[in-house]
Design a protein around this motif. Structure first.
Motif, PDB file in Angstrom:
ATOM      1  N   UNK A   1       0.770  -1.184   0.033  1.00 50.58           N
ATOM      2  CA  UNK A   1       0.107  -0.043   0.180  1.00 50.58           C
ATOM      3  C   UNK A   1       0.866   1.321   0.170  1.00 50.58           C
ATOM      4  N   UNK A   2       1.886   1.052   0.771  1.00 49.44           N
ATOM      5  CA  UNK A   2       2.856   2.434   1.163  1.00 49.44           C
ATOM      6  C   UNK A   2       3.570   2.670  -0.465  1.00 49.44           C
ATOM      7  N   UNK A   3       3.999   1.547  -1.055  1.00 46.34           N
ATOM      8  CA  UNK A   3       4.771   1.814  -2.305  1.00 46.34           C
ATOM      9  C   UNK A   3       3.829   2.390  -3.461  1.00 46.34           C
ATOM     10  N   UNK A   4       2.370   1.770  -3.354  1.00 49.77           N
ATOM     11  CA  UNK A   4       1.387   2.147  -4.370  1.00 49.77           C
ATOM     12  C   UNK A   4       1.116   3.813  -4.053  1.00 49.77           C
ATOM     13  N   UNK A   5       0.972   4.057  -2.465  1.00 50.38           N
ATOM     14  CA  UNK A   5       0.616   5.354  -2.454  1.00 50.38           C
ATOM     15  C   UNK A   5       1.767   6.338  -2.941  1.00 50.38           C
ATOM     16  N   UNK A   6       2.909   5.941  -2.589  1.00 50.18           N
ATOM     17  CA  UNK A   6       3.969   6.892  -2.999  1.00 50.18           C
ATOM     18  C   UNK A   6       4.157   7.066  -4.655  1.00 50.18           C
TER      19      UNK A   6
END
Length: 385
Positions: free
Chosen positions: A206-211
């Motif tokens: 989720x964090x990588x996608x959000x970034x």
């Protein structure tokens, strides 16, 4: 004061709107500010990288203050700081003042971002219904209004006029927070439930996608005026239209976004939204037309509108005993691509073209699409039969 203006929900809506107004004031004034400070596209990319790093570091480090300050106290302190930092950025002249004020602004916005999302999450929990997307819609409303105002005012009167306008939503938000927000603290201490969450891979994804998604959003906000100024310099006074159409379409989908989440589900909604955003960036990469580029920014606004609210909701659901920690972890992971991308965008824009740099954003969004597909497959495996 009417009852409507003394509820926590209205107060936080006003805070999000002020947050968006600060971003919009900067987005619409970028050509004027960079010309006054003699900043190239590459220099702007370096500045935005410093801004992003300051923003991410502030969000990760200042969370420790939440054990000592209530969200209300923090918001009352940081709202005036963001307003002053925005004015300093708009009024600065020369590279040193430009970079210094951009970093200070990044720190102030990061602190505001953390505490307003923490309070929004608490209000959503109190109301027991999805309202997170609507808060983000308020930010998307404030941003385009100030983007188009700032491009006009900065060109016709000067950036000082834009700076004065920015103070209005911040004063309004400060008054409402003081009247309506209760003193509550972020639940940052580890709980038994939090320790039980051993599978952090979904949060990492989720964090990588959000970034990657925020990379595209920031590019659309921060570089839209510069692209349109390059395509039609004679229309500099309305170069803020790109950010304005992006923000308006962003807001238009965010307000009904919670209903769409209930109807379609977070992950299917994100997959469809990413396809729309990818189409918009592909158009920017191929277009040399002012009008088509404005339309592409509108598509990007629609495509990215619901993505971050959905990801934050999924992160909070993954750690229900400490929702703020889930959101904070995702934001920290998202900081890695966010910190690198502005410099990369500026370098590409300088050595190739701004439109080519926008076209490459399709790769970032495609990578986010792959991550969301992987997240869906992981959730399917983890879900009970």
């Amino acid at each position: 004061m009417p009852r409507l203006f003394t509820t926590p929900r209205t107060a936080i809506l006003a805070v999000y709107a002020a947050f968006g107004a600060s971003l919009g004031a900067w987005a619409g004034s970028i050509p004027t500010i960079t010309h006054a400070s003699d900043i190239s596209s590459n220099g702007l990319g370096i500045g935005l990288t410093a801004f992003t790093a300051a923003n991410v570091i502030a969000m990760s480090q200042v969370s420790r203050l939440a054990t000592r300050l209530s969200n209300r106290t923090a918001l009352l302190c940081v709202l005036p700081a963001v307003a002053v930092a925005t004015m300093a950025l708009l009024m600065g002249a020369g590279p040193f003042i430009f970079y210094a004020s951009l970093i200070v602004w990044g720190v102030a916005l990061g602190i505001l971002d953390l505490f307003m999302n923490a309070e929004a999450s608490a209000i959503e929990h109190d109301m027991r219904k999805p309202i997170f997307a609507a808060f983000h819609g308020a930010a998307s409303t404030g941003m385009p209004v100030l983007a188009i105002l700032s491009s006009f005012l900065s060109t016709e009167l000067g950036t000082w006029a834009t700076g004065l306008i920015v103070f209005v939503p911040f004063i309004f938000a400060w008054v409402l927070v003081r009247r309506a927000i209760p003193a509550r603290h972020l639940p940052l201490r580890r709980s038994v439930g939090e320790k039980a969450v051993t599978n952090r891979m979904p949060l990492v994804m989720m964090g990588l996608a959000a970034g990657l998604i925020i990379t595209g959003e920031v590019a659309a906000i921060m570089w839209s005026a510069k692209l349109l100024d390059e395509q039609a310099p004679e229309l500099a006074a309305i170069a803020g239209l790109g950010a304005a159409f992006f923000g308006l379409c962003n807001a238009m989908l965010r307000y009904p976004g919670d209903s769409l989440r209930r109807l379609l589900g977070d992950i299917p909604l994100m997959l469809g939204s990413l396809m729309v955003a990818i189409t918009g960036f592909a158009l920017l990469g191929a277009s040399a037309s002012f009008a088509l580029s404005v339309a592409a920014f509108a598509l990007i606004g629609l495509g990215t509108a619901i993505l971050i609210p959905c990801l934050f909701a999924l992160a909070a659901a993954h750690m229900p005993q400490n929702r703020a920690a889930g959101i904070g972890f995702v934001a920290l992971i998202a900081g890695v691509p966010r910190a690198i991308s502005p410099w990369a965008f500026g370098w590409i824009a300088t050595n190739f073209s701004t439109s080519f740099a926008f076209g490459l954003c399709t790769i970032a969004l495609a990578a986010a699409l792959v991550l969301i597909v992987g997240l869906r497959q992981m959730n399917d495996r983890l879900s009970p039969v």
